[in-house]
Design an enzyme around this catalytic site. Structure first.
Site, short mmCIF file in Angstrom:
data_model
loop_
_atom_site.label_atom_id
_atom_site.label_comp_id
_atom_site.label_asym_id
_atom_site.label_seq_id
_atom_site.Cartn_x
_atom_site.Cartn_y
_atom_site.Cartn_z
N GLY A 46 1.04 -0.72 -0.46
CA GLY A 46 0.11 -0.13 -0.39
C GLY A 46 0.96 1.06 -0.24
O GLY A 46 -0.03 2.28 -0.08
N LEU A 87 4.09 3.89 -1.48
CA LEU A 87 4.81 4.34 -3.17
C LEU A 87 5.69 4.63 -2.33
O LEU A 87 6.21 5.86 -2.02
CB LEU A 87 3.98 4.67 -4.17
CG LEU A 87 2.51 4.03 -4.70
CD1 LEU A 87 1.53 5.60 -5.08
CD2 LEU A 87 3.08 2.67 -5.48
N HIS A 88 7.07 4.24 -2.95
CA HIS A 88 8.41 4.71 -2.63
C HIS A 88 9.56 4.60 -3.71
O HIS A 88 9.13 4.37 -4.36
CB HIS A 88 9.07 4.46 -1.05
CG HIS A 88 9.66 2.51 -1.25
ND1 HIS A 88 9.95 1.74 -2.24
CD2 HIS A 88 8.63 1.81 -0.69
CE1 HIS A 88 10.35 1.26 -2.23
NE2 HIS A 88 9.48 0.22 -1.30
N GLY A 117 11.73 3.19 -4.30
CA GLY A 117 12.24 1.27 -5.06
C GLY A 117 11.20 1.02 -5.38
O GLY A 117 11.26 0.30 -6.61
N HIS A 118 9.43 1.72 -5.46
CA HIS A 118 8.57 1.08 -6.29
C HIS A 118 8.06 1.30 -7.34
O HIS A 118 7.89 1.00 -8.79
CB HIS A 118 6.95 0.92 -5.53
CG HIS A 118 6.80 0.30 -4.28
ND1 HIS A 118 6.37 0.66 -2.61
CD2 HIS A 118 7.15 -1.15 -3.90
CE1 HIS A 118 6.53 -0.63 -2.17
NE2 HIS A 118 6.61 -1.50 -2.51
N GLN A 167 1.70 -9.66 8.59
CA GLN A 167 2.69 -10.26 7.81
C GLN A 167 3.14 -8.78 8.70
O GLN A 167 4.79 -8.98 9.13
CB GLN A 167 3.29 -9.67 6.96
CG GLN A 167 2.13 -10.20 5.46
CD GLN A 167 2.48 -10.07 4.58
OE1 GLN A 167 1.69 -9.85 3.95
NE2 GLN A 167 3.58 -9.08 3.88
N SER A 199 11.84 0.77 1.23
CA SER A 199 10.76 -0.96 2.30
C SER A 199 9.89 -0.42 2.35
O SER A 199 8.91 1.01 2.44
CB SER A 199 11.77 -1.76 3.16
OG SER A 199 12.05 -0.87 4.61
#
Length: 290
Positions: A30, A32-33, A35-36, A60, A188
């Site tokens: 959910g 968004l950074h 990396g995404h 998780q 992350s």
């Protein structure tokens, strides 16, 4: 851009993929950074259809505070959807937990073998089971040709590769290099849960990994010497709580009894109520031929 919440709608949509071209899946919890965004860029470049999933199973998460911070962070998705549309994403799949895991749900994917014996599984066996089950459901619902994940999400990478191999799921797993901020902290799923002050403290995780890497580059081959040096770096930071550091086989994640020509350095640390897991890969340089 199409936003799908219902499982049946995702299934019906996926049945028509063959006529549309190669399908990419970028799974997220959910957030968004950067990396995404790198994963989405690669997916758009290499595939005709790009799907981004928003789903986080509470199992998780490894502490109530971490789960509470995540729930607060995911208060609204409107700005994320606008960003994804600008990036050219075709489908966002954002199912409700009650749909993915109804009250009578009873079939889980439970890792076994070496993965079940790694440090992460010993500490949080329920977490790896939740990750494996969710990954399997997403792959079966979306039916991508390629799933894109970041290298620093080491357990996600290992679990997805094992799922694809053991369950004969017809999908390729594309692993891209991690993205880091100016202080070396890897982006992350939990990065956005940290406050600005906690992010400054969290730099100790990368410092610990660099310490271990430096010893390996200098010729140290005793795993206990490397991990002890990494531990000392983390323990010197009073606001950081060490869970574990380890030297593992890059593929199986089994702990290394001895170091030969490659090793994955792992560090799991809590900053406040948020858990950070980061890694660096060491490969021994081979002499040039001739």
């Amino acid at each position: 851009m199409r936003v799908i919440h219902e499982l049946w709608e995702m299934t019906e949509t996926a049945r028509g993929w063959l006529s549309g071209g190669t399908v990419a899946l970028v799974p997220t919890q959910g957030s968004l950074h950067p990396g995404h965004l790198a994963l989405i860029e690669a997916a758009r470049r290499e595939c005709e259809i790009c799907v981004v999933s928003f789903f986080a199973d509470p199992l998780q998460f490894t502490s109530p505070e971490e789960l509470a911070r995540h729930a607060h962070e995911q208060g609204g998705n409107e700005h994320k959807l606008r960003l994804l549309e600008r990036l050219g994403v075709d489908v966002v799949f954002a199912p409700e937990r009650e749909a993915m895991y109804p009250a009578d749900f009873a079939t889980y994917v439970t890792p076994a073998g070496v993965l079940a014996e790694c440090l992460e599984a010993r500490l949080y066996p329920q977490r790896l089971q939740a990750m494996a089950t969710t990954a399997c459901k997403l792959l079966l619902l979306v039916r991508p040709d390629i799933a894109y994940v970041l290298r620093n999400e080491v357990y996600t990478v290992a679990l997805m590769r094992r799922l694809v191999r053991d369950l004969n799921i017809d999908v390729n797993i594309s692993v891209l290099p991690e993205q880091r901020d100016a202080g070396g902290l890897a982006y992350s799923e939990n990065y956005s849960l940290l406050t600005a002050d906690e992010r400054l403290v969290a730099r100790v995780v990368y410092s610990s990994l660099l310490t271990g890497l430096g010893l390996l580059l200098a010729g140290e081959r005793r795993p206990e010497a490397v991990t002890q040096a990494m531990e000392q770096v983390i323990k010197a930071e009073p606001l950081a709580t060490l869970e574990y550091v380890a030297l593992c086989d890059p593929d199986s994640l089994a702990a290394l009894a001895g170091i030969e020509d490659r090793a994955l350095l792992l560090a799991a640390v809590r900053i406040g109520g948020v858990r950070l897991l980061d890694s660096l890969l060491w490969l021994q340089e081979r002499p040039a031929a001739g």
